[in-house]
Design an enzyme around this catalytic site. Structure first.
Site, PDB file in Angstrom:
ATOM      1  N   ASN A  17       0.839  -1.212   0.000  1.00 41.55           N
ATOM      2  CA  ASN A  17       0.000   0.000   0.000  1.00 41.55           C
ATOM      3  C   ASN A  17       0.866   1.250   0.000  1.00 41.55           C
ATOM      4  O   ASN A  17       0.537   2.235  -0.664  1.00 41.55           O
ATOM      5  CB  ASN A  17      -0.956  -0.007   1.195  1.00 41.55           C
ATOM      6  CG  ASN A  17      -2.187  -0.838   0.928  1.00 41.55           C
ATOM      7  OD1 ASN A  17      -3.036  -0.460   0.115  1.00 41.55           O
ATOM      8  ND2 ASN A  17      -2.277  -2.001   1.563  1.00 41.55           N
ATOM      9  N   MET A  93       1.254  -2.627  12.367  1.00 41.03           N
ATOM     10  CA  MET A  93       0.652  -3.654  13.207  1.00 41.03           C
ATOM     11  C   MET A  93       0.767  -3.366  14.706  1.00 41.03           C
ATOM     12  O   MET A  93       0.931  -4.282  15.497  1.00 41.03           O
ATOM     13  CB  MET A  93       1.281  -5.025  12.889  1.00 41.03           C
ATOM     14  CG  MET A  93       1.146  -5.434  11.434  1.00 41.03           C
ATOM     15  SD  MET A  93      -0.577  -5.477  10.872  1.00 41.03           S
ATOM     16  CE  MET A  93      -1.118  -6.994  11.649  1.00 41.03           C
ATOM     17  N   ARG A  94       0.703  -2.101  15.090  1.00 41.30           N
ATOM     18  CA  ARG A  94       0.718  -1.746  16.517  1.00 41.30           C
ATOM     19  C   ARG A  94      -0.530  -0.944  16.839  1.00 41.30           C
ATOM     20  O   ARG A  94      -0.923  -0.067  16.058  1.00 41.30           O
ATOM     21  CB  ARG A  94       1.917  -0.841  16.860  1.00 41.30           C
ATOM     22  CG  ARG A  94       3.259  -1.447  16.669  1.00 41.30           C
ATOM     23  CD  ARG A  94       3.578  -2.571  17.606  1.00 41.30           C
ATOM     24  NE  ARG A  94       3.607  -2.224  19.017  1.00 41.30           N
ATOM     25  CZ  ARG A  94       3.668  -3.119  20.006  1.00 41.30           C
ATOM     26  NH1 ARG A  94       3.657  -4.398  19.737  1.00 41.30           N
ATOM     27  NH2 ARG A  94       3.717  -2.733  21.264  1.00 41.30           N
ATOM     28  N   LEU A  96      -2.282   1.996  18.796  1.00 45.59           N
ATOM     29  CA  LEU A  96      -1.780   3.272  19.305  1.00 45.59           C
ATOM     30  C   LEU A  96      -2.648   3.726  20.476  1.00 45.59           C
ATOM     31  O   LEU A  96      -3.860   3.467  20.498  1.00 45.59           O
ATOM     32  CB  LEU A  96      -1.802   4.305  18.176  1.00 45.59           C
ATOM     33  CG  LEU A  96      -0.815   3.964  17.040  1.00 45.59           C
ATOM     34  CD1 LEU A  96      -1.190   4.676  15.747  1.00 45.59           C
ATOM     35  CD2 LEU A  96       0.615   4.308  17.441  1.00 45.59           C
ATOM     36  N   ASN A 110      -6.168   5.090   8.132  1.00 47.68           N
ATOM     37  CA  ASN A 110      -5.798   3.670   8.161  1.00 47.68           C
ATOM     38  C   ASN A 110      -6.532   2.976   7.030  1.00 47.68           C
ATOM     39  O   ASN A 110      -7.608   3.411   6.620  1.00 47.68           O
ATOM     40  CB  ASN A 110      -6.216   3.041   9.502  1.00 47.68           C
ATOM     41  CG  ASN A 110      -5.859   1.569   9.582  1.00 47.68           C
ATOM     42  OD1 ASN A 110      -4.729   1.168   9.255  1.00 47.68           O
ATOM     43  ND2 ASN A 110      -6.797   0.729   9.999  1.00 47.68           N
ATOM     44  N   HIS A 112      -8.072  -0.845   6.004  1.00 49.76           N
ATOM     45  CA  HIS A 112      -8.395  -2.171   6.548  1.00 49.76           C
ATOM     46  C   HIS A 112      -9.051  -2.994   5.437  1.00 49.76           C
ATOM     47  O   HIS A 112      -9.896  -2.476   4.698  1.00 49.76           O
ATOM     48  CB  HIS A 112      -9.343  -2.033   7.745  1.00 49.76           C
ATOM     49  CG  HIS A 112      -9.673  -3.350   8.363  1.00 49.76           C
ATOM     50  ND1 HIS A 112      -8.749  -4.072   9.103  1.00 49.76           N
ATOM     51  CD2 HIS A 112     -10.787  -4.114   8.307  1.00 49.76           C
ATOM     52  CE1 HIS A 112      -9.302  -5.213   9.489  1.00 49.76           C
ATOM     53  NE2 HIS A 112     -10.546  -5.258   9.018  1.00 49.76           N
ATOM     54  N   ASP A 148      -9.599  -0.375  14.115  1.00 51.72           N
ATOM     55  CA  ASP A 148     -10.354  -0.372  12.856  1.00 51.72           C
ATOM     56  C   ASP A 148     -11.683   0.370  12.984  1.00 51.72           C
ATOM     57  O   ASP A 148     -12.705  -0.028  12.410  1.00 51.72           O
ATOM     58  CB  ASP A 148     -10.567  -1.818  12.349  1.00 51.72           C
ATOM     59  CG  ASP A 148      -9.249  -2.533  12.123  1.00 51.72           C
ATOM     60  OD1 ASP A 148      -8.293  -1.877  11.678  1.00 51.72           O
ATOM     61  OD2 ASP A 148      -9.156  -3.738  12.399  1.00 51.72           O
ATOM     62  N   ALA A 176      -7.646  -3.922  -4.886  1.00 55.61           N
ATOM     63  CA  ALA A 176      -8.585  -2.809  -4.655  1.00 55.61           C
ATOM     64  C   ALA A 176      -7.989  -1.802  -3.666  1.00 55.61           C
ATOM     65  O   ALA A 176      -8.144  -0.586  -3.836  1.00 55.61           O
ATOM     66  CB  ALA A 176      -9.913  -3.347  -4.147  1.00 55.61           C
TER      67      ALA A 176
HETATM   68  C1  GRF Z   1      -3.162  -4.695   3.929  1.00 56.93           C
HETATM   69  O1  GRF Z   1      -4.063  -5.705   3.576  1.00 56.93           O
HETATM   70  C2  GRF Z   1      -3.817  -3.671   4.819  1.00 56.93           C
HETATM   71  O2  GRF Z   1      -5.157  -3.467   4.521  1.00 56.93           O
HETATM   72  C3  GRF Z   1      -3.693  -4.318   6.173  1.00 56.93           C
HETATM   73  O3  GRF Z   1      -2.423  -4.917   6.176  1.00 56.93           O
HETATM   74  C4  GRF Z   1      -2.052  -5.219   4.830  1.00 56.93           C
HETATM   75  C5  GRF Z   1      -0.749  -4.522   4.588  1.00 56.93           C
HETATM   76  O4  GRF Z   1      -0.172  -4.871   3.360  1.00 56.93           O
HETATM   77  N1  GRF Z   1      -3.892  -3.327   7.211  1.00 56.93           N
HETATM   78  P1  GRF Z   1       1.010  -4.014   2.765  1.00 56.93           P
HETATM   79  O5  GRF Z   1       2.103  -3.969   3.833  1.00 56.93           O
HETATM   80  O6  GRF Z   1       0.495  -2.662   2.434  1.00 56.93           O
HETATM   81  O7  GRF Z   1       1.476  -4.769   1.543  1.00 56.93           O
END
Ligand code: GRF
Length: 221
Positions: A17, A93-94, A96, A110, A112, A148, A176
């Protein structure tokens, strides 16, 4: 043109992303520039992607700090030093604390991989498959202290197809996500989005239509 918003991105891993944001921000008319990428995990692919694009990076390991608050103070210091105005979590992945969240309130996004408020949390695609849900997707929202949770900026719908595995579904949703996040950041960075309490408004319609189904659905769905 008004000045581009300076954006910080928080990651923990692969950074696909982040790559979508890097690619979007190359366009001259894109209203945001990536000023700093911070990972709480050193050596991850996302940091290499940022370095390859010439973006300043920092690895700030949460394990190096005695508390969440001190870790977040280090995040804040780095973000402020880089003049960051808007913050994007991209696979960060933390959790906050409320105090960090309130400092960045309505300036912090964010992504999700579900149509929130459904399927918050981890193992999203597995839970979607086990539930029999037929349409899933992804959401970009403003960050709140609860996981989320927060005002929704943009969503994209993605079909669950017969025989899907978690990996197949994750790949389809991720494609997507890579379109949705640059779109949502553009809306926010260009000042088109207003937040009133727990609801965002002002976004033009756009991404929730069938054009975003990936791959396109057969026939006249
Ligand atoms: C994505 O699916 C995002 O929606 C989720 O973690 C994944 C991260 O993938 N929160 P990347 O590190 O952006 O490839």
């Amino acid at each position: 043109m008004t000045a581009k918003k300076r954006v910080g991105v928080l990651i923990s891993g692969r950074g696909s992303n982040l790559q979508a944001l890097i690619d979007a921000a190359k366009a001259q008319e894109y209203p945001a520039e990536l000023a700093l990428v911070i990972s709480n995990v050193p050596g991850v692919q996302g940091l290499a992607r940022a370095e390859a694009a010439g973006i300043q990076t920092r690895a700030i390991k949460h394990q190096d700090f005695p508390s969440r608050e001190t870790f977040e103070a280090a995040l804040d210091a780095a973000l402020n030093e880089a003049g960051v105005e808007l913050l994007c979590n991209a696979g960060f992945m933390r959790l906050l604390t409320g105090s960090f969240v309130s400092r960045w309130l309505n300036r912090h996004l964010n992504i999700h991989p579900s149509l929130l408020p459904a399927f918050k949390g981890l193992d999203t695609h597995g839970r979607v498959l086990r539930s029999g849900t037929q349409i899933t997707g992804c959401t970009v929202h403003f960050v709140r202290a609860a996981m989320d949770d927060g005002p929704i900026v943009a969503q994209a719908a993605v079909p669950v197809l017969p025989g899907d595995t978690e990996d197949a579904l994750a790949d389809r949703v991720l494609a997507a996500e890579h379109r949705l996040y640059p779109h949502a950041l553009r809306l926010v960075a260009s000042g088109q989005v207003a937040v009133d309490g727990e609801r965002a408004s002002g976004m033009p319609a756009g991404m929730g239509d069938s054009a975003l189904f990936s791959p396109p659905l057969p026939g006249n769905f």
